[in-house]
Design an enzyme around this catalytic site. Structure first.
Site, mmCIF file in Angstrom:
data_model
loop_
_atom_site.group_PDB
_atom_site.id
_atom_site.type_symbol
_atom_site.label_atom_id
_atom_site.label_comp_id
_atom_site.label_asym_id
_atom_site.label_seq_id
_atom_site.Cartn_x
_atom_site.Cartn_y
_atom_site.Cartn_z
ATOM 1 C CE1 TYR A 227 84.689 55.547 64.850
ATOM 2 C CE2 TYR A 227 84.205 54.529 62.699
ATOM 3 C CZ TYR A 227 85.139 55.109 63.644
ATOM 4 O OH TYR A 227 86.226 55.557 63.136
ATOM 5 C CE LYS B 256 85.742 58.771 63.229
ATOM 6 N NZ LYS B 256 86.897 59.723 63.454
ATOM 7 C CB THR C 159 89.757 50.800 52.714
ATOM 8 O OG1 THR C 159 91.192 51.173 52.317
ATOM 9 C CG2 THR C 159 89.039 51.321 51.654
#
Length: 405
Positions: free
Chosen positions: A168, A172, A196
């Site tokens: 992941y 990203k 966050t």
């Protein structure tokens, strides 16, 4: 399923006339048609609430919230069809394969491949259809595992991410690489934000596959001692027959009285939590005002970093759970900390006020209780499971929450 380029025709210059809009690189195109991918998820629903209910939609703006049911963005053809249909001038790109720590550990390859497909399809379609500005959503998990703290926007590519979710994280990171390439080659100011840990209504409350906070909330509900009679007495007036059937699994779990709450990990790991409505408001600012290709961290301050134990205690208090809490240290903590700096954000928005996660030891006005109703009313706790889907082992929304949001 194809990834870009999907065909010789679509990879060539199209006949769309977008020269006028692309000359305005600060995104000030009028009228503005905003397509939000992942529009039915946690952050998408928050943006929709802020735009539609809080009155943040400006004159001349049109907002389209695209769900996975309308288009499979892992497919280049379906992605392009969605852009053809809606012809956006701006895009907020939220769609992604997401999950908590343990799902990431099991499926790193799936997280890599699916997110690379989604991101490339969306960004390339945006380029082909003359989208002026794309704001994509990253995550603090993209930062290097071995680093100094606090982390900031300049440190994304300084080393490998934590091994628990490298698929992941690298997928990203590639959004940032792609944004820089679009700017270098075509002058496009596509950018990204780095929030966050986000929490709020419409999250994925799956215990095994969801993020830490919704997982804690779901487990606390199930561990809360209630009786068979009280359950149905409080529940029945508020639900349809369909909901009654869907709630059978929850009923079976709740009638096991005296069950302790089990928190995975030691509880010592540290996180910064941002309320989804705060993030939604910041997304609007980034879309309308932020003019950098470089990403920007959207977060509460370093001083607001909390332990998982603190978060668990807040959930226990908010939901009125009075049983035992056990920490299962045989389960992984994941990355111990990801302390992010919001210095860059504060330079732009020094007066932005975040919703406190917890406003004081005896206060019930913090974001947890704003999201998850009044812990003193049992019927609200049960009504919150009206969207439970046992066949998918997932809670797709809590209702009623935050005045109907």
């Amino acid at each position: 399923m194809k990834i870009w380029p999907p065909s010789e025709l679509s990879s060539q210059e199209t006949d769309f006339n977008y020269s006028d809009t692309r000359e305005q690189m600060n995104g000030s195109v009028w009228p503005m048609r905003v397509l939000v991918t992942g529009g039915s998820g946690l952050v998408g629903r928050a943006i929709e609430w802020v735009v539609k209910t809080e009155g943040e939609e400006r004159e001349g703006e049109e907002w389209i919230f695209l769900s996975s049911k309308e288009a499979n963005l892992m497919s280049a053809e379906e992605t392009r069809a969605a852009f053809e249909k809606h012809r956006p001038t701006h895009v907020i790109h939220l769609a992604a394969m997401v999950g908590g720590l343990f799902r990431n550990m099991r499926q790193n390859l799936d997280f890599w491949r699916n997110n690379v497909f989604i991101n490339d399809n969306v960004l390339q379609a945006a380029h082909e259809f003359g989208v002026v500005k794309v704001v994509s959503c990253l995550s603090t998990c993209i930062f290097p595992d071995k680093t100094t703290y606090p982390i900031d926007e300049t440190m994304i590519h300084n080393g490998p991410p934590h091994e628990s979710n490298f698929g992941y994280a690298f997928a990203k990171r590639m959004i940032d690489v792609q944004n820089r390439a679009y700017f270098q080659q075509y002058g496009l100011r596509y950018t990204a934000v780095i929030p966050t840990n986000v929490f709020g209504p419409h999250d994925n409350f799956n215990i095994e596959d969801g993020h830490v906070l919704p997982g804690l909330i779901h487990k606390t509900y199930l561990a809360k001692s209630e009786t068979h009679a009280t359950f149905w007495e409080d529940l029945e007036p508020h639900l349809s027959s369909v909901h009654m059937v869907n709630l059978f699994h929850v009923f079976v779990c709740i009638i096991e009285e005296g069950k302790p709450l089990q928190v995975w990990g030691s509880g010592r790991a540290l996180r910064q939590f941002i309320y989804s409505l705060d993030l939604a408001r910041l997304f609007l600012w980034v879309l309308r005002e932020y003019d950098e290709v470089e990403p920007i961290i959207l977060s509460v301050g370093e001083e607001d970093e909390l332990s998982i134990k603190f978060a668990a205690d807040a959930v226990v208090e908010a939901l009125g759970f009075e049983g035992d809490v056990i920490y299962d240290t045989s389960k992984a903590d994941g990355q111990f900390k990801k302390t992010a700096s919001n210095t860059k954000l504060r330079k732009y928005l020094p007066d932005f006020k975040f919703t406190p996660f917890r406003a004081g030891d005896h206060s019930h006005t913090h974001a947890i209780t704003k999201c998850f109703s009044n812990s003193g009313k049992k019927k609200n706790l049960y009504r919150s499971f009206a969207f439970f889907q046992p066949s998918r082992r997932r809670v797709i929304g809590l209702w009623p929450i935050y005045n109907g949001f």
